[in-house]
Design an enzyme around this catalytic site. Structure first.
Site, mmCIF file in Angstrom:
data_model
loop_
_atom_site.group_PDB
_atom_site.id
_atom_site.type_symbol
_atom_site.label_atom_id
_atom_site.label_comp_id
_atom_site.label_asym_id
_atom_site.label_seq_id
_atom_site.Cartn_x
_atom_site.Cartn_y
_atom_site.Cartn_z
ATOM 1 N N ASP A 67 2.985 -7.604 13.030
ATOM 2 C CA ASP A 67 4.342 -8.372 13.074
ATOM 3 C C ASP A 67 5.605 -7.626 13.317
ATOM 4 O O ASP A 67 5.763 -6.316 13.283
ATOM 5 C CB ASP A 67 4.173 -9.116 11.759
ATOM 6 C CG ASP A 67 4.007 -8.194 10.444
ATOM 7 O OD1 ASP A 67 4.071 -6.922 10.637
ATOM 8 O OD2 ASP A 67 3.400 -8.758 9.627
ATOM 9 N N ASN A 137 0.517 -12.367 -2.562
ATOM 10 C CA ASN A 137 0.073 -13.807 -2.374
ATOM 11 C C ASN A 137 -0.958 -14.032 -1.355
ATOM 12 O O ASN A 137 -1.218 -15.180 -1.210
ATOM 13 C CB ASN A 137 1.198 -14.548 -1.880
ATOM 14 C CG ASN A 137 1.858 -14.300 -0.303
ATOM 15 O OD1 ASN A 137 1.127 -13.296 0.282
ATOM 16 N ND2 ASN A 137 2.677 -14.860 0.204
ATOM 17 N N HIS A 139 -1.363 -12.942 1.826
ATOM 18 C CA HIS A 139 -1.153 -12.776 3.390
ATOM 19 C C HIS A 139 -1.576 -11.542 3.989
ATOM 20 O O HIS A 139 -1.938 -10.403 3.334
ATOM 21 C CB HIS A 139 0.329 -12.949 3.578
ATOM 22 C CG HIS A 139 1.262 -11.839 3.068
ATOM 23 N ND1 HIS A 139 2.687 -12.073 2.998
ATOM 24 C CD2 HIS A 139 1.153 -10.456 3.231
ATOM 25 C CE1 HIS A 139 3.162 -10.968 3.042
ATOM 26 N NE2 HIS A 139 2.288 -9.880 3.061
ATOM 27 N N GLU A 144 1.273 -16.333 6.323
ATOM 28 C CA GLU A 144 1.351 -16.788 4.564
ATOM 29 C C GLU A 144 0.464 -17.755 4.040
ATOM 30 O O GLU A 144 0.089 -18.486 5.038
ATOM 31 C CB GLU A 144 2.913 -17.239 4.292
ATOM 32 C CG GLU A 144 4.005 -16.269 4.777
ATOM 33 C CD GLU A 144 4.231 -15.436 3.657
ATOM 34 O OE1 GLU A 144 3.313 -14.713 3.148
ATOM 35 O OE2 GLU A 144 5.387 -14.945 3.595
HETATM 36 P P1 PGA Z 1 3.040 -3.389 0.936
HETATM 37 O O1 PGA Z 1 2.745 -4.886 1.878
HETATM 38 O O2 PGA Z 1 2.061 -2.716 1.589
HETATM 39 O O3 PGA Z 1 4.411 -3.130 1.156
HETATM 40 O O4 PGA Z 1 2.623 -3.873 -0.409
HETATM 41 C C1 PGA Z 1 1.657 -5.323 2.142
HETATM 42 C C2 PGA Z 1 1.708 -6.681 3.059
HETATM 43 O O5 PGA Z 1 2.703 -7.456 2.723
HETATM 44 O O6 PGA Z 1 0.676 -6.703 3.790
#
Ligand code: PGA
Length: 268
Positions: A67, A137, A139, A144
């Site tokens: 992304d 969450n 994702h 999302e």
């Molecule tokens: P993080 O993010 O490694 O900063 O916890 C993971 C994600 O949102 O895929």
């Protein structure tokens, strides 16, 4: 889904680095799917160390990131292009023209840009190994909750929870993008192998929903239950809500024994 639980985050990164090294050493034209966020940073450090020790070359690697934000350009320190340069690309021998992120500059149509990214992945032969983190969450990428399980690379509006989770990375008055381009869930599922890393207590509930919950768009990572080769690397804190921990350990021990007898077999 193969779940492997390690004592700590460092061991998660070490194991992930071994997977990446195996791909790069075995496959003459490896295609690597990459992720940003805090979790993969120690993986990238280990890959850089291996490269600097002369054990690993990225010369023939093509990479596709999950992304990229909309509304900021590559030179912005918050862009994922900048993150990848800083944490990996600037320190290894990868051909930067073969590193792709799903960008959409101002004035470009996100619909056609998404399609273009899908075509670029296909032209490269598809992703061999996709590195993933997971949001609190559930994702994956910026897919999302409520994302279509059949989604392809497209524009996505970030949830308030993701914005809150990531706000720690932005200064108080800094612009925080609310839109991003992301590979879709179906795009991720197309990868030959998927390696998801999760560490820390804050991920425990999402990990439980991904591994043991129903297949549901409310937990996009649960789509990995449908993947033939999904490997989930956890530290103890991220695994703490899983009920089948003993079984995962037992199955992992059996896999090690099979690997010792027959060697690793990954279809890279
Ligand atoms: P993080 O993010 O490694 O900063 O916890 C993971 C994600 O949102 O895929």
């Amino acid at each position: 889904m193969q779940v492997i639980i390690f004592d700590d985050a460092q061991h998660v990164a070490t194991h992930a680095a071994e997977w990446v090294a195996e791909l790069l050493n075995k496959n003459p034209k490896p295609v690597l799917g990459l992720a940003t966020g805090s979790t993969p940073i120690s993986l990238y450090q280990q890959l850089v160390n291996k490269h600097q020790a002369g054990q690993l070359s990225f010369k023939n690697t093509t990479s596709f990131n999950l992304d990229e934000y909309l509304g900021i350009d590559a030179s912005n320190a918050q862009s994922y292009r900048h993150f990848m340069n800083e944490n990996l690309f600037d320190h290894v021998d990868i051909d930067i023209s073969k590193t792709f992120l799903p960008t959409c500059a101002q004035g470009e149509n996100p619909r056609t840009q998404g399609l273009k990214y899908e075509q670029q992945i296909k032209q490269a032969g598809g992703v061999d190994l996709q590195i993933l983190g997971i949001g609190a969450n559930g994702h994956i990428g910026f897919n999302e909750p409520t994302s279509s399980l059949a989604s392809r690379t497209r524009i996505k509006t970030l949830t308030q929870q993701t914005l809150n989770d990531n706000s720690r990375l932005f200064d108080k008055n800094e612009f925080q993008p609310t839109l991003a381009m992301t590979m879709g869930i179906a795009t991720i599922l197309d990868a030959r192998y998927v390696l998801l890393m999760a560490t820390g207590e804050s991920k425990a509930k999402a990990v439980k929903d991904m591994v043991a919950g129903p297949l549901s768009a409310i937990c996009p990572a649960s789509a990995l239950q449908m993947h033939e080769n999904a490997i989930v690397l956890l530290d103890k804190a991220a695994a703490s809500q899983l009920e089948e921990q003993e079984y995962y350990q037992w199955a992992h021990d059996q896999n090690i024994m099979i690997n010792q007898e027959f060697g690793l077999y990954h279809n890279y």
